[in-house]
Design a protein around this motif. Structure first.
Motif, PDB file in Angstrom:
ATOM      1  N   ILE A 122      24.479  90.499  89.943  1.00  0.00           N
ATOM      2  CA  ILE A 122      25.239  90.678  88.710  1.00  0.00           C
ATOM      3  C   ILE A 122      24.470  91.594  87.773  1.00  0.00           C
ATOM      4  O   ILE A 122      23.282  91.367  87.508  1.00  0.00           O
ATOM      5  N   ALA A 123      25.138  92.620  87.266  1.00  0.00           N
ATOM      6  CA  ALA A 123      24.575  93.490  86.239  1.00  0.00           C
ATOM      7  C   ALA A 123      25.393  93.289  84.964  1.00  0.00           C
ATOM      8  O   ALA A 123      26.570  93.665  84.918  1.00  0.00           O
ATOM      9  N   ARG A 124      24.785  92.656  83.969  1.00  0.00           N
ATOM     10  CA  ARG A 124      25.484  92.429  82.697  1.00  0.00           C
ATOM     11  C   ARG A 124      25.251  93.635  81.785  1.00  0.00           C
ATOM     12  O   ARG A 124      24.155  93.834  81.274  1.00  0.00           O
ATOM     13  N   LEU A 125      26.291  94.412  81.600  1.00  0.00           N
ATOM     14  CA  LEU A 125      26.185  95.639  80.835  1.00  0.00           C
ATOM     15  C   LEU A 125      26.385  95.374  79.349  1.00  0.00           C
ATOM     16  O   LEU A 125      27.290  94.631  78.949  1.00  0.00           O
ATOM     17  N   ALA A 126      25.554  96.016  78.538  1.00  0.00           N
ATOM     18  CA  ALA A 126      25.780  96.026  77.098  1.00  0.00           C
ATOM     19  C   ALA A 126      26.906  97.019  76.797  1.00  0.00           C
ATOM     20  O   ALA A 126      27.541  97.551  77.712  1.00  0.00           O
ATOM     21  N   GLY A 127      27.162  97.272  75.527  1.00  0.00           N
ATOM     22  CA  GLY A 127      28.207  98.209  75.148  1.00  0.00           C
ATOM     23  C   GLY A 127      27.919  99.591  75.719  1.00  0.00           C
ATOM     24  O   GLY A 127      26.860 100.160  75.472  1.00  0.00           O
ATOM     25  N   VAL A 128      28.868 100.122  76.463  1.00  0.00           N
ATOM     26  CA  VAL A 128      28.652 101.388  77.164  1.00  0.00           C
ATOM     27  C   VAL A 128      28.962 102.559  76.234  1.00  0.00           C
ATOM     28  O   VAL A 128      30.012 102.600  75.590  1.00  0.00           O
ATOM     29  N   ASP A 141      19.671  99.025  76.506  1.00  0.00           N
ATOM     30  CA  ASP A 141      18.541  99.854  76.094  1.00  0.00           C
ATOM     31  C   ASP A 141      17.451  99.010  75.436  1.00  0.00           C
ATOM     32  O   ASP A 141      17.558  97.779  75.352  1.00  0.00           O
ATOM     33  N   ASP A 142      16.396  99.672  74.956  1.00  0.00           N
ATOM     34  CA  ASP A 142      15.215  98.958  74.477  1.00  0.00           C
ATOM     35  C   ASP A 142      15.344  98.411  73.061  1.00  0.00           C
ATOM     36  O   ASP A 142      14.593  97.505  72.694  1.00  0.00           O
ATOM     37  N   GLN A 143      16.255  98.962  72.258  1.00  0.00           N
ATOM     38  CA  GLN A 143      16.235  98.681  70.826  1.00  0.00           C
ATOM     39  C   GLN A 143      17.603  98.277  70.289  1.00  0.00           C
ATOM     40  O   GLN A 143      18.373  99.143  69.859  1.00  0.00           O
ATOM     41  N   PRO A 144      17.924  96.982  70.336  1.00  0.00           N
ATOM     42  CA  PRO A 144      19.117  96.542  69.614  1.00  0.00           C
ATOM     43  C   PRO A 144      19.001  96.960  68.153  1.00  0.00           C
ATOM     44  O   PRO A 144      17.901  96.973  67.585  1.00  0.00           O
ATOM     45  N   VAL A 167      19.711  91.534  73.172  1.00  0.00           N
ATOM     46  CA  VAL A 167      19.658  91.310  74.618  1.00  0.00           C
ATOM     47  C   VAL A 167      18.431  91.999  75.211  1.00  0.00           C
ATOM     48  O   VAL A 167      18.213  93.191  74.992  1.00  0.00           O
ATOM     49  N   SER A 168      17.648  91.251  75.959  1.00  0.00           N
ATOM     50  CA  SER A 168      16.417  91.757  76.570  1.00  0.00           C
ATOM     51  C   SER A 168      16.698  92.421  77.916  1.00  0.00           C
ATOM     52  O   SER A 168      17.489  91.911  78.715  1.00  0.00           O
ATOM     53  N   ASN A 169      16.002  93.527  78.166  1.00  0.00           N
ATOM     54  CA  ASN A 169      16.098  94.196  79.464  1.00  0.00           C
ATOM     55  C   ASN A 169      14.821  94.032  80.295  1.00  0.00           C
ATOM     56  O   ASN A 169      14.601  94.757  81.278  1.00  0.00           O
ATOM     57  N   SER A 170      13.986  93.074  79.912  1.00  0.00           N
ATOM     58  CA  SER A 170      12.669  92.938  80.545  1.00  0.00           C
ATOM     59  C   SER A 170      12.743  92.713  82.046  1.00  0.00           C
ATOM     60  O   SER A 170      11.919  93.239  82.813  1.00  0.00           O
ATOM     61  N   LYS A 171      13.707  91.942  82.504  1.00  0.00           N
ATOM     62  CA  LYS A 171      13.789  91.623  83.930  1.00  0.00           C
ATOM     63  C   LYS A 171      14.061  92.876  84.749  1.00  0.00           C
ATOM     64  O   LYS A 171      13.420  93.094  85.796  1.00  0.00           O
ATOM     65  N   LEU A 172      14.980  93.713  84.307  1.00  0.00           N
ATOM     66  CA  LEU A 172      15.281  94.945  85.033  1.00  0.00           C
ATOM     67  C   LEU A 172      14.119  95.920  84.928  1.00  0.00           C
ATOM     68  O   LEU A 172      13.792  96.628  85.887  1.00  0.00           O
ATOM     69  N   ARG A 173      13.451  95.945  83.800  1.00  0.00           N
ATOM     70  CA  ARG A 173      12.284  96.826  83.639  1.00  0.00           C
ATOM     71  C   ARG A 173      11.175  96.444  84.622  1.00  0.00           C
ATOM     72  O   ARG A 173      10.455  97.320  85.111  1.00  0.00           O
ATOM     73  N   ALA A 188      13.580 102.192  83.750  1.00  0.00           N
ATOM     74  CA  ALA A 188      13.247 102.539  82.368  1.00  0.00           C
ATOM     75  C   ALA A 188      14.358 103.436  81.842  1.00  0.00           C
ATOM     76  O   ALA A 188      14.692 104.450  82.477  1.00  0.00           O
ATOM     77  N   PRO A 189      14.961 103.101  80.711  1.00  0.00           N
ATOM     78  CA  PRO A 189      16.082 103.908  80.225  1.00  0.00           C
ATOM     79  C   PRO A 189      15.655 105.297  79.793  1.00  0.00           C
ATOM     80  O   PRO A 189      14.642 105.473  79.114  1.00  0.00           O
ATOM     81  N   ARG A 190      16.420 106.277  80.193  1.00  0.00           N
ATOM     82  CA  ARG A 190      16.196 107.646  79.732  1.00  0.00           C
ATOM     83  C   ARG A 190      16.503 107.767  78.244  1.00  0.00           C
ATOM     84  O   ARG A 190      15.926 108.589  77.546  1.00  0.00           O
ATOM     85  N   TYR A 191      17.425 106.927  77.790  1.00  0.00           N
ATOM     86  CA  TYR A 191      17.812 106.896  76.372  1.00  0.00           C
ATOM     87  C   TYR A 191      17.508 105.502  75.830  1.00  0.00           C
ATOM     88  O   TYR A 191      18.377 104.627  75.818  1.00  0.00           O
TER      89      TYR A 191
END
Length: 294
Positions: free
Chosen positions: A149-155, A212-215, A252-258, A263-266
């Protein structure tokens, strides 16, 4: 050569398909309509019109796949649409391609926290809306079959940003009493995350937040746009709009995927706007030149 099906070759899916194709995968894409498939006819891989919610159409496919990504969109539909597109679609894909690794793109809207706290994949999921509950039901179905499962934030991405659209249209409002953190992710970073999860061995039955890294507070988004475009800050007021993601307020944390190497380009709203979104956005080119002073 591994073979992948992109079930939902739309805004996110077509970029994801391009990435897999460039990496040497045999790619097939599906769209809901023949018109959408025709728009992608120049792609170097096959794109066909298949309604994944139609069991007969899915069952008619005589090709096998090593992996499947279900990234269809409900186009903002109601609960019945969500069940039709997401749950029924996932069930049909799992039934037909039982030996394939399945990845389902869900949403961070399943987190209903309202206090601005950080949430991870281990946090409570108790969405207030029926649409969110249907997403969770679909997640459980996919996880029970060893999927991911990939839970996407606002695209957002080139030509697409809800916040920028409201700002340029003059409908944005800064609501101090109901300010909330906005969790977003660039389309290209989603594609990179989905590729990472399937291009190498990864644990079955896992959930990953793709964000991304910065809500950033919604009010800060509008203030940044006002500074960047040399325009007034939107007026103060009570927002009456209903977010597709409900009344939640969380980071929302992205630590698990990191930890897997993504690593997000943006990594932030500002970087995405500067490098990718503003220059491509409809309406941007009609603003006076002074609007783009640094």
């Amino acid at each position: 050569m591994p073979r992948i099906l992109i079930a939902g070759c739309g805004y996110v899916g077509r970029v994801t398909a391009d990435l897999f194709y460039a990496a040497g995968w045999a790619v097939e894409g599906w769209t809901h309509s023949a018109e959408s498939a025709e728009k992608l006819s120049a792609k170097p891989y096959s794109v066909g019109a298949v309604d994944i919610a139609d069991k007969a159409q899915v069952g008619a496919c005589d090709v096998t796949f090593d992996a499947i990504i279900q990234c269809v969109s409900s186009s903002g539909g109601d609960a019945d649409t969500y069940r039709h597109v997401y749950f029924n679609g996932a069930r049909n894909l799992l039934d037909r391609f039982s030996g394939s690794k399945m990845l389902f793109t869900s949403s961070t809207s399943v987190y209903a926290q309202r206090g601005g706290s950080w949430v991870t994949e281990e946090s409570e999921t108790n969405p207030a809306r029926e649409t969110g509950r249907i997403l969770l039901e679909t997640e459980r179905l996919v996880l029970d079959h060893g999927g991911i499962i990939a839970r996407l934030a606002g695209v957002y991405g080139p030509g697409r940003s809800a916040l920028l659209s409201k700002f340029l249209a003059g409908t944005a409002i800064v609501d101090p009493e109901n300010d909330r953190f906005v969790n977003q992710v660039h389309r290209d970073d989603i594609a990179a995350g989905l590729f990472l999860l399937l291009d190498r061995p990864s644990p079955a039955g896992e959930i990953y937040n793709v964000v991304d890294d910065q809500p950033i507070l919604q009010s800060e988004c509008y203030r940044w746009l006002a500074r960047k475009l040399n325009r007034p800050i939107p007026p103060l007021g009570r927002s009456t709009s209903i977010s597709k993601r409900g009344a939640s307020n969380k980071r929302v944390s992205n630590s698990k995927l990191r930890r897997l190497g993504w690593a997000p380009r943006y990594p932030s709203f500002a970087e995405a706007m500067e490098k990718s979104i503003l220059p491509s956005f409809s309406g941007y080119e009609r603003l006076p030149p002074r609007a783009f002073a640094s």
